[in-house]
Design a protein around this motif. Structure first.
Motif, PDB file in Angstrom:
ATOM      1  N   HIS A  99      -5.473   0.071  -8.045  1.00  0.00           N
ATOM      2  CA  HIS A  99      -6.887   0.204  -8.449  1.00  0.00           C
ATOM      3  C   HIS A  99      -7.728   0.695  -7.272  1.00  0.00           C
ATOM      4  CE1 HIS A  99      -6.151  -3.143 -11.682  1.00  0.00           C
ATOM      5  NE2 HIS A  99      -5.622  -1.978 -12.016  1.00  0.00           N
ATOM      6  N   SER A 100      -7.403   0.168  -6.080  1.00  0.00           N
ATOM      7  CA  SER A 100      -8.237   0.515  -4.926  1.00  0.00           C
ATOM      8  C   SER A 100      -8.064   1.973  -4.501  1.00  0.00           C
ATOM      9  CB  SER A 100      -7.963  -0.427  -3.758  1.00  0.00           C
ATOM     10  OG  SER A 100      -6.776  -0.025  -3.136  1.00  0.00           O
ATOM     11  N   ILE A 101      -7.003   2.635  -4.985  1.00  0.00           N
ATOM     12  CA  ILE A 101      -6.895   4.077  -4.705  1.00  0.00           C
ATOM     13  C   ILE A 101      -7.066   4.892  -5.997  1.00  0.00           C
ATOM     14  CG2 ILE A 101      -5.615   3.925  -2.518  1.00  0.00           C
ATOM     15  CD1 ILE A 101      -3.014   4.378  -4.074  1.00  0.00           C
ATOM     16  N   ASN A 102      -7.802   4.263  -6.923  1.00  0.00           N
ATOM     17  CA  ASN A 102      -8.222   4.937  -8.163  1.00  0.00           C
ATOM     18  C   ASN A 102      -7.087   5.334  -9.090  1.00  0.00           C
ATOM     19  OD1 ASN A 102     -10.952   4.800  -7.352  1.00  0.00           O
ATOM     20  ND2 ASN A 102     -10.560   6.551  -5.978  1.00  0.00           N
ATOM     21  N   LYS A 142       0.843  -1.210   0.000  1.00  0.00           N
ATOM     22  CA  LYS A 142       0.000   0.000   0.000  1.00  0.00           C
ATOM     23  C   LYS A 142       0.871   1.250   0.000  1.00  0.00           C
ATOM     24  CE  LYS A 142      -3.859  -1.841   2.668  1.00  0.00           C
ATOM     25  NZ  LYS A 142      -4.350  -1.866   4.056  1.00  0.00           N
ATOM     26  N   LYS A 160       1.166   6.676  -6.790  1.00  0.00           N
ATOM     27  CA  LYS A 160       0.034   7.588  -7.033  1.00  0.00           C
ATOM     28  C   LYS A 160       0.505   9.048  -7.024  1.00  0.00           C
ATOM     29  CE  LYS A 160      -4.484   8.955  -5.254  1.00  0.00           C
ATOM     30  NZ  LYS A 160      -5.786   8.377  -5.142  1.00  0.00           N
ATOM     31  N   ARG A 162       0.852   4.239  -2.779  1.00  0.00           N
ATOM     32  CA  ARG A 162       0.698   5.679  -2.478  1.00  0.00           C
ATOM     33  C   ARG A 162       1.817   6.496  -3.118  1.00  0.00           C
ATOM     34  NH1 ARG A 162      -1.023   3.762   2.652  1.00  0.00           N
ATOM     35  NH2 ARG A 162       1.098   3.874   3.432  1.00  0.00           N
ATOM     36  N   MET A 185      -3.661  -4.324  -7.932  1.00  0.00           N
ATOM     37  CA  MET A 185      -4.919  -4.266  -7.161  1.00  0.00           C
ATOM     38  C   MET A 185      -4.895  -3.121  -6.148  1.00  0.00           C
ATOM     39  SD  MET A 185      -5.327  -8.311  -6.529  1.00  0.00           S
ATOM     40  CE  MET A 185      -5.354  -9.446  -7.920  1.00  0.00           C
ATOM     41  N   ALA A 186      -3.732  -2.945  -5.507  1.00  0.00           N
ATOM     42  CA  ALA A 186      -3.610  -1.857  -4.519  1.00  0.00           C
ATOM     43  C   ALA A 186      -3.780  -0.504  -5.206  1.00  0.00           C
ATOM     44  CB  ALA A 186      -2.258  -1.939  -3.818  1.00  0.00           C
TER      45      ALA A 186
END
Ligand code: ADP
Ligand code: ASP
Ligand code: MG
Length: 408
Positions: A86-89, A20, A27, A24, A83-84
């Motif tokens: 995707h889960s934070i767009n 995660k 991202k 971040r 997947m991680a």
């Protein structure tokens, strides 16, 4: 907008919280408008565990099957990171080495990269996706899965950065950069701000695990400037490039130690031209890297040949020497193997300064550390020592060259 290739090693993706954390960080760069290609390793411990499983079933596992097994580790990470994200767009897609067009030769477990097409990476980036590539793996011309040698995700990242013409290549790891020696052994080790390919290559090939040596070799050949930095903070890391200021002024840049070395002693070989050549041809044909060679003249026309090889290659080396000597009709050769540590001091400044060897050997003598084999080049001195003295020897050498006081 820049194209960034970012590599995260095993400890940086060790568990779900770390994955995660990586998501971040990716991202953040993605949202700043950069195109991001992420190369990941297997989660820490996974590759070692797979190697142990293989060896528990077969002491000399087939190299092709080994690659099939070991590539599993990286594939787990690429999917989890996608997947991680995707889960934070963050739109992201994972790619295996083969899908990223990483074409290698046929040498399973130590394959060399021949060419990188990149597959559809540019298309995916243009469509706004982060692309996550499995490190350490490629495929040969027949479509067989290959791996690039332990620590090979570094090479995947550097080679992809070159092939994709990336603006930035970051090797993100669990330390803040390249230090004067392993900070786990010497807490006083200093972070190096900039280091040349040449010195980094020596440190890496002599055991500084922070970078895979083949990755540095590749970077140097294709002039890929890269940064080694932490995945856990935002401190500036170490820049690795061709020329760095005041290279010649620093006598010793760093100390490396390799605890995965075996001393091979080949006894009773005929003391005549061609014998050593046979032994080393057998090593080369078996892809075994040999270092620190010494030949002693024996008695009765016999000689002893001593050299070091990586622990993982000891079995292959012994087998290859025995079969070569048998085939050459040379009976009575004895091959002995013994685990040792190899400690090296490295610095381009050695080219123009003398006295490094005497300073090192005096420090070891004062500390009661016995030297076995010695090898030197223009910019390094390596000594083999008892494995149990390895860490102490690193501290002694580091202090002898005042690296704890190194200017950053
Ligand atoms: P990754 O999993 O990110 O590839 P590695 O474990 O392969 O990371 O490499 C990082 C480790 O290298 C550090 O934790 C450190 O203990 C070790 N290391 C050895 N020598 C050095 C050095 N000179 N500078 C920094 N780290 C070093
Ligand atoms: N997972 C592989 C290894 O442990 C490759 C890497 O981590 O770079 O050697
Ligand atoms: Mg590594």
């Amino acid at each position: 907008m820049s194209l960034i290739v970012q590599k995260y090693g095993g400890t940086s993706v060790a568990d779900l919280d770390r994955i995660k954390n990586v998501a971040r960080r990716v991202k953040r760069d993605y949202e700043q408008g950069h195109k991001v290609v992420v190369v990941v390793s297997a989660r820490s411990g996974v590759t070692n565990r797979l190697v142990e499983d293989a060896k528990a079933l077969n002491s000399n596992p087939d190299a092709r099957e080994m690659d099939m097994l070991l590539t599993v580790g990286e594939q787990e990470t690429i999917a989890l990171l996608a997947m991680a994200l995707h889960s934070i767009n963050v739109p992201a897609v994972s790619r295996t080495g083969a899908q990223a067009g990483i074409l290698t030769d046929d040498v399973h477990t130590k394959a060399r990269i021949m060419q990188i097409s990149g597959g559809d990476i540019h298309t995916q980036l243009d469509s706004g996706k982060v692309v996550i590539v499995a490190g350490f793996q490629g495929r040969n011309k027949d479509g067989e899965i290959t791996t690039l040698g332990r620590g090979g995700s570094d090479l995947s990242a550097i080679a992809l950065a070159a092939a994709l013409k990336a603006d930035l290549c970051q090797i993100c790891t669990d330390v803040d950069g390249v230090y004067t020696t392993d900070p786990r052994i010497v807490p006083d080790a200093q972070k190096i701000e900039q280091i040349s390919y040449e010195e980094m290559l020596e440190l890496a090939s002599l055991g500084s695990k922070v970078m895979q040596s083949r990755a540095v070799e590749f970077a140097s050949k294709f002039n890929v400037i890269f940064e080694v930095r932490s995945s856990l903070n935002n401190n500036p890391g170490t820049i690795v490039k061709a020329e760095v200021p005041s290279m010649e002024d620093v006598l010793v840049r760093g100390v490396a130690v390799d605890k995965n070395q075996v001393k091979v002693v080949v006894r009773n070989i005929p003391d005549q031209p061609g014998t050593a050549a046979k032994v080393f041809k057998a090593m080369a044909d078996s892809n075994v890297n040999v270092d620190m060679i010494v030949q002693n003249i024996g008695r009765d026309g016999k000689a002893n040949l001593t050299f070091t090889v990586p622990t993982d290659d000891a079995y292959t080396a012994e087998k290859a020497i025995n079969s070569t000597m048998e085939a050459a009709g040379v009976p009575g050769v004895v091959v002995l193997t013994d685990r040792i540590a190899k400690l090296s001091v490295v610095g381009i400044g050695m080219r123009s300064h003398s006295g490094v060897a005497s300073r090192l050997f005096t420090a070891f003598a004062e500390a009661g550390i016995n030297l076995q084999l010695i090898a030197t080049s223009e910019i390094k001195i390596s000594v083999s020592i008892d494995l149990s003295k390895a860490d102490e020897a690193v501290r002694v050498a580091h202090k002898a060259f005042e690296l704890d006081k190194a200017k950053k």
